[in-house]
Design an enzyme around this catalytic site. Sequence first.
Site, PDB file in Angstrom:
ATOM      1  N   GLY A   1       0.915  -1.059  -0.059  1.00 30.56           N
ATOM      2  CA  GLY A   1      -0.176   0.104   0.063  1.00 30.56           C
ATOM      3  C   GLY A   1       0.984   0.993  -0.160  1.00 30.56           C
ATOM      4  O   GLY A   1       1.562   1.592   1.167  1.00 30.56           O
ATOM      5  N   ALA A   2       1.024   1.880  -1.078  1.00 27.49           N
ATOM      6  CA  ALA A   2       1.889   3.108  -1.218  1.00 27.49           C
ATOM      7  C   ALA A   2       1.089   4.396  -1.088  1.00 27.49           C
ATOM      8  O   ALA A   2       1.327   5.367  -1.848  1.00 27.49           O
ATOM      9  CB  ALA A   2       2.617   2.939  -2.629  1.00 27.49           C
ATOM     10  N   GLY A   3      -0.117   4.290  -0.486  1.00 32.52           N
ATOM     11  CA  GLY A   3      -1.168   5.635  -0.346  1.00 32.52           C
ATOM     12  C   GLY A   3      -0.379   6.387   0.777  1.00 32.52           C
ATOM     13  O   GLY A   3       0.868   6.409   0.996  1.00 32.52           O
TER      14      GLY A   3
ATOM     15  N   GLY B   1       1.363   4.176   3.713  1.00 30.48           N
ATOM     16  CA  GLY B   1       2.402   3.601   3.183  1.00 30.48           C
ATOM     17  C   GLY B   1       3.772   4.291   2.843  1.00 30.48           C
ATOM     18  O   GLY B   1       4.701   3.956   2.934  1.00 30.48           O
TER      19      GLY B   1
ATOM     20  N   ARG C   1     -14.369   3.158  11.187  1.00 31.20           N
ATOM     21  CA  ARG C   1     -13.575   2.155  10.802  1.00 31.20           C
ATOM     22  C   ARG C   1     -13.853   0.888  10.383  1.00 31.20           C
ATOM     23  O   ARG C   1     -13.554   0.285   9.518  1.00 31.20           O
ATOM     24  CB  ARG C   1     -12.450   1.939  11.920  1.00 31.20           C
ATOM     25  CG  ARG C   1     -11.440   3.435  12.056  1.00 31.20           C
ATOM     26  CD  ARG C   1     -10.560   2.906  13.177  1.00 31.20           C
ATOM     27  NE  ARG C   1      -9.587   4.030  13.591  1.00 31.20           N
ATOM     28  CZ  ARG C   1      -9.694   4.924  14.487  1.00 31.20           C
ATOM     29  NH1 ARG C   1     -10.695   4.694  15.047  1.00 31.20           N
ATOM     30  NH2 ARG C   1      -9.046   5.715  14.773  1.00 31.20           N
TER      31      ARG C   1
ATOM     32  N   ASN D   1      -7.525  -0.663   8.491  1.00 24.66           N
ATOM     33  CA  ASN D   1      -8.520  -0.550   9.383  1.00 24.66           C
ATOM     34  C   ASN D   1      -9.783  -1.450   8.897  1.00 24.66           C
ATOM     35  O   ASN D   1      -9.870  -1.630   7.708  1.00 24.66           O
ATOM     36  CB  ASN D   1      -8.822   0.971   9.668  1.00 24.66           C
ATOM     37  CG  ASN D   1      -8.059   1.526  10.753  1.00 24.66           C
ATOM     38  OD1 ASN D   1      -7.936   0.837  11.807  1.00 24.66           O
ATOM     39  ND2 ASN D   1      -7.543   2.530  10.459  1.00 24.66           N
TER      40      ASN D   1
ATOM     41  N   ARG E   1      -1.840  10.318  20.595  1.00 27.19           N
ATOM     42  CA  ARG E   1      -2.950  11.395  20.510  1.00 27.19           C
ATOM     43  C   ARG E   1      -2.932  11.936  21.826  1.00 27.19           C
ATOM     44  O   ARG E   1      -3.047  12.858  22.339  1.00 27.19           O
ATOM     45  CB  ARG E   1      -3.827  10.764  19.946  1.00 27.19           C
ATOM     46  CG  ARG E   1      -3.614  10.644  18.350  1.00 27.19           C
ATOM     47  CD  ARG E   1      -4.879  10.123  17.539  1.00 27.19           C
ATOM     48  NE  ARG E   1      -4.718  10.249  16.055  1.00 27.19           N
ATOM     49  CZ  ARG E   1      -5.002   9.537  15.131  1.00 27.19           C
ATOM     50  NH1 ARG E   1      -5.957   8.394  15.682  1.00 27.19           N
ATOM     51  NH2 ARG E   1      -4.786   9.528  13.977  1.00 27.19           N
TER      52      ARG E   1
ATOM     53  N   HIS F   1      -8.912  -0.534  18.476  1.00 27.71           N
ATOM     54  CA  HIS F   1      -8.753   0.528  17.854  1.00 27.71           C
ATOM     55  C   HIS F   1      -9.930   1.287  17.269  1.00 27.71           C
ATOM     56  O   HIS F   1     -10.058   1.076  16.218  1.00 27.71           O
ATOM     57  CB  HIS F   1      -7.659   0.564  16.676  1.00 27.71           C
ATOM     58  CG  HIS F   1      -7.074   1.667  16.100  1.00 27.71           C
ATOM     59  ND1 HIS F   1      -6.843   2.969  16.834  1.00 27.71           N
ATOM     60  CD2 HIS F   1      -6.953   2.217  14.719  1.00 27.71           C
ATOM     61  CE1 HIS F   1      -6.504   3.796  16.086  1.00 27.71           C
ATOM     62  NE2 HIS F   1      -6.698   3.800  14.696  1.00 27.71           N
TER      63      HIS F   1
END
Length: 309
Positions: free
Chosen positions: A9-11, A14, A88, A120, A151, A175
């Site tokens: 996943g190169a989004g 990624g 999610r 997710n 967070r 999560h």
Amino acid sequence: MKSKITVVGAGNVGASVAQRLAERGYADIVLVDIVEGMPQGKALDILESGPVLGFDSNVTGSNTYEATANSDVVVITAGIARKPGMSRDDLLLTNQKIVGGVTQEIAKHSPNAIIIVVSNPLDAMAQMAYHVSKFPKNRVMGMAGVLDTARFRTFIAQELKVSVDDVQAYVLGGHGDTMVPLVRYTTVGGIPVSDLIAKERLDKIVQRARDGGAEIVALLKTGSAYYAPSAAVAQMVDAIILDQKRILPCSAYLEGEYGVKGAFVGVPVKLGKNGIEEIIKIKLMPDEQAALDKSAKSVEELIGVMNIR
Ligand code: APR
């Protein structure tokens, strides 16, 4: 020899993971995506930052898995991300198919890898990767707790106007909306946070941490968070590649620990070169255990929908 890390996943997540890991210099990186040219282009772009930043990691992109062979660590970020108004869990069935297919390829080409799942809904996708890979449980985990904790720590540091370095915290559980920030184990320079922030205010901060992902989705409108998620992944990869034995909250396969059997839920673990080397058991108060039970139940519901048990 350098280690080898594959990021599938190169989004947004990624590519950021690949960049952060390349900058570490301890591993060569392979970036995989189904979109033609895209992982190759992003990999080349990251590689070309090497002379400026001073790293020698090789970074390559691919649409197939041959180049990923014998990776030490594989990070799975493939899938669709949330849009405003989506939870999610709305991603479940689409990402189940994607993560299942990706895991099959990974297990075939890198049978000894440690898999870190980021797609997710996180705990359910980690369960899917475990189910499909048939890897031992120490070699499959999900990234969520480090991010959720980051967070929570950010908001506490903001509230008290102190360094984030001095804020220690733990967020356990799934999560999702049922995650369990452990206020009792949250300290600021060693001082229990409840001595420093009034309960009412603290409850609001806890809720903001729970909604941390949604807050960013609502602002971005076209996708979900990736700077903090990729930093959290990199911390987990550091612990594994450098055998740091870090104690970090990760989604792990439980077999009775914390009263959960046969499901992935976020708990503190010891992370080192063998992946999850130990599940750290801490004593929970009844209300904390109840919150964790609720969280585990919602993960189990998703596992039921995926029909993989
Ligand atoms: N194999 C490889 N890559 C795939 C596949 C597949 N079968 N299916 C989709 N992808 C790729 C897409 O082409 C896209 O480039 O996964 C990438 C996802 O990138 P983004 O849409 O930018 O999503 P991102 O923000 O990176 O989030 C990825 O991580 O945090 C979670 O909820 C988030 O599930 C989402 C995942």
